[in-house]
Write a protein that holds these residues in place. Sequence first.
Motif, PDB file in Angstrom:
ATOM      1  N   PRO A  37      17.263  -8.197   8.087  1.00 15.18           N
ATOM      2  CA  PRO A  37      15.911  -7.775   7.698  1.00 15.18           C
ATOM      3  C   PRO A  37      15.603  -8.062   6.230  1.00 15.18           C
ATOM      4  CG  PRO A  37      16.943  -6.097   9.039  1.00 15.18           C
ATOM      5  CD  PRO A  37      18.012  -7.103   8.724  1.00 15.18           C
ATOM      6  N   ILE A  38      14.324  -8.311   5.953  1.00 13.31           N
ATOM      7  CA  ILE A  38      13.824  -8.590   4.605  1.00 13.31           C
ATOM      8  C   ILE A  38      13.074  -7.356   4.115  1.00 13.31           C
ATOM      9  CG2 ILE A  38      12.243 -10.049   3.256  1.00 13.31           C
ATOM     10  CD1 ILE A  38      12.752 -12.194   5.509  1.00 13.31           C
ATOM     11  N   ARG A  39      13.255  -7.017   2.841  1.00 13.04           N
ATOM     12  CA  ARG A  39      12.547  -5.872   2.252  1.00 13.04           C
ATOM     13  C   ARG A  39      11.359  -6.368   1.452  1.00 13.04           C
ATOM     14  NH1 ARG A  39      13.334  -2.104  -2.601  1.00 13.04           N
ATOM     15  NH2 ARG A  39      14.591  -3.798  -3.454  1.00 13.04           N
ATOM     16  N   ALA A  40      10.178  -5.875   1.787  1.00 12.05           N
ATOM     17  CA  ALA A  40       8.957  -6.229   1.054  1.00 12.05           C
ATOM     18  C   ALA A  40       8.518  -5.020   0.243  1.00 12.05           C
ATOM     19  CB  ALA A  40       7.851  -6.648   2.014  1.00 12.05           C
ATOM     20  N   VAL A  41       8.576  -5.131  -1.081  1.00 10.47           N
ATOM     21  CA  VAL A  41       8.206  -4.023  -1.963  1.00 10.47           C
ATOM     22  C   VAL A  41       6.704  -4.051  -2.220  1.00 10.47           C
ATOM     23  CG1 VAL A  41       8.488  -3.015  -4.261  1.00 10.47           C
ATOM     24  CG2 VAL A  41      10.475  -3.967  -3.045  1.00 10.47           C
ATOM     25  N   VAL A  42       6.035  -2.960  -1.866  1.00 11.16           N
ATOM     26  CA  VAL A  42       4.622  -2.766  -2.184  1.00 11.16           C
ATOM     27  C   VAL A  42       4.568  -1.857  -3.404  1.00 11.16           C
ATOM     28  CG1 VAL A  42       2.441  -1.735  -1.442  1.00 11.16           C
ATOM     29  CG2 VAL A  42       3.784  -3.102   0.166  1.00 11.16           C
ATOM     30  N   PRO A  43       4.078  -2.335  -4.546  1.00 11.07           N
ATOM     31  CA  PRO A  43       4.135  -1.531  -5.772  1.00 11.07           C
ATOM     32  C   PRO A  43       3.003  -0.509  -5.913  1.00 11.07           C
ATOM     33  CG  PRO A  43       3.232  -3.683  -6.259  1.00 11.07           C
ATOM     34  CD  PRO A  43       3.577  -3.690  -4.795  1.00 11.07           C
ATOM     35  N   PHE A  44       2.359  -0.187  -4.786  1.00 10.35           N
ATOM     36  CA  PHE A  44       1.299   0.822  -4.771  1.00 10.35           C
ATOM     37  C   PHE A  44       1.503   1.733  -3.563  1.00 10.35           C
ATOM     38  CE2 PHE A  44      -0.425  -2.740  -7.171  1.00 10.35           C
ATOM     39  CZ  PHE A  44      -0.830  -2.087  -8.330  1.00 10.35           C
ATOM     40  N   ALA A  45       0.746   2.824  -3.523  1.00 10.70           N
ATOM     41  CA  ALA A  45       0.964   3.855  -2.510  1.00 10.70           C
ATOM     42  C   ALA A  45       0.564   3.410  -1.107  1.00 10.70           C
ATOM     43  CB  ALA A  45       0.184   5.113  -2.894  1.00 10.70           C
ATOM     44  N   ALA A  46       1.127   4.094  -0.122  1.00 12.61           N
ATOM     45  CA  ALA A  46       0.729   3.872   1.270  1.00 12.61           C
ATOM     46  C   ALA A  46      -0.762   4.159   1.424  1.00 12.61           C
ATOM     47  CB  ALA A  46       1.540   4.796   2.179  1.00 12.61           C
ATOM     48  N   GLY A  47      -1.440   3.312   2.174  1.00 11.57           N
ATOM     49  CA  GLY A  47      -2.881   3.478   2.372  1.00 11.57           C
ATOM     50  C   GLY A  47      -3.730   2.675   1.418  1.00 11.57           C
ATOM     51  N   SER A  48      -3.130   2.161   0.336  1.00  8.24           N
ATOM     52  CA  SER A  48      -3.873   1.318  -0.609  1.00  8.24           C
ATOM     53  C   SER A  48      -4.157  -0.039   0.036  1.00  8.24           C
ATOM     54  CB  SER A  48      -3.059   1.118  -1.886  1.00  8.24           C
ATOM     55  OG  SER A  48      -1.841   0.427  -1.596  1.00  8.24           O
ATOM     56  N   ALA A  49      -5.040  -0.814  -0.573  1.00  8.00           N
ATOM     57  CA  ALA A  49      -5.333  -2.148  -0.041  1.00  8.00           C
ATOM     58  C   ALA A  49      -4.087  -3.014  -0.037  1.00  8.00           C
ATOM     59  CB  ALA A  49      -6.431  -2.805  -0.867  1.00  8.00           C
ATOM     60  N   THR A  50      -3.287  -2.934  -1.115  1.00  7.61           N
ATOM     61  CA  THR A  50      -2.056  -3.723  -1.194  1.00  7.61           C
ATOM     62  C   THR A  50      -1.127  -3.371  -0.043  1.00  7.61           C
ATOM     63  OG1 THR A  50      -2.278  -3.565  -3.601  1.00  7.61           O
ATOM     64  CG2 THR A  50      -0.224  -4.477  -2.755  1.00  7.61           C
ATOM     65  N   ASP A  51      -1.054  -2.090   0.272  1.00  9.61           N
ATOM     66  CA  ASP A  51      -0.199  -1.626   1.364  1.00  9.61           C
ATOM     67  C   ASP A  51      -0.710  -2.125   2.713  1.00  9.61           C
ATOM     68  OD1 ASP A  51       1.938   0.257   2.434  1.00  9.61           O
ATOM     69  OD2 ASP A  51       0.164   1.111   3.377  1.00  9.61           O
ATOM     70  N   GLN A  52      -1.996  -1.967   2.965  1.00 12.54           N
ATOM     71  CA  GLN A  52      -2.564  -2.379   4.251  1.00 12.54           C
ATOM     72  C   GLN A  52      -2.413  -3.883   4.471  1.00 12.54           C
ATOM     73  OE1 GLN A  52      -6.540  -0.775   5.129  1.00 12.54           O
ATOM     74  NE2 GLN A  52      -6.211   0.800   3.584  1.00 12.54           N
TER      75      GLN A  52
END
Length: 324
Positions: free
Chosen positions: A32-47
Amino acid sequence: MRRTFLSAAVLAAASLSLFSSSAFAQAWPSKPIRAVVPFAAGSATDQIGRAFAAEMARTLGQPIVVDNKPGVNGMLGAADVAKAAPDGYTILIGTNSTNAALKSLMKQLPYNQDTAFAPLGYLGSVPLIVAVNNDVPAKTLRELVDMAKAKPQHVTFASASTSQLVSTEMLASMAGVKMTNVPYKSGPAAMTDLIGGQVMMFTADFAVMLPQVKAGKVRGLAVTSTTRSKAIPELPTVNEALGLKDYELIAYFAMFAPAGTPPDVVAKLNQAINAAANSKELQDKFAPIGFVVEPGTPEALAQRSRTETAKWAKAIREAGIEPQ
């Protein structure tokens, strides 16, 4: 004789290195590959990051696990990826915050923004919506600016990312007003307080803001792009609303890996990103929030990062934002 032996040893070592690199690239990904989202869950970056990760996993044949690491306008998550092993198993869902603006917003970063990452591919962009709490008397952006002129620092605005902060500070600077920033750790938390009236104004991407405007929970005043959005055509642009010419701020998203990631692995990740961007299912999912995909090469993203870094440096300087 000795020289010949050494030359043969060097050639053998080089051949072994090439073979090992080739074998690694062929075997990748094997976990598996880990994708780091540097913003909170529910943010545009997360979605957007989660949607791309799901599509990419189908292409790559391995799960991509999203890991939210919010904080300091994306700096904490970006720093985590910058120091990760360059083996293709840790990637960053980057934005204009992490890969363009932070260099000008922070006095010191725990990584070199220009050299710490290997560009993988551009995902797309989305404009922002300027909105106010429903109890704010201003019904238009012009009326809000007039309020701010009458009472300097009286109008409070939320921000949880570079786009949100710079978009409002740019607007205030170009309109000749002073407003008070209230920083938040996440866009959804800022939205909750906008709805509740703890802050008066918030400028955020369509993913966070548009559903609340459509539901009537907040009042949209303008969009930050140079043209009106098909997703909400009744809202004017900031330029239209205030009689300006040069106001524009677009949030964008892209993927990066730690510097030194093997070129063959970068190529495979880029192919998976572009396949996801061309997915009709993904495009249809985000069209309502004004998200525009733009597949491309790692080299094109590298050039865009250089251009955007200069653009954001100018915007931050002209908005009078002091590095923290």
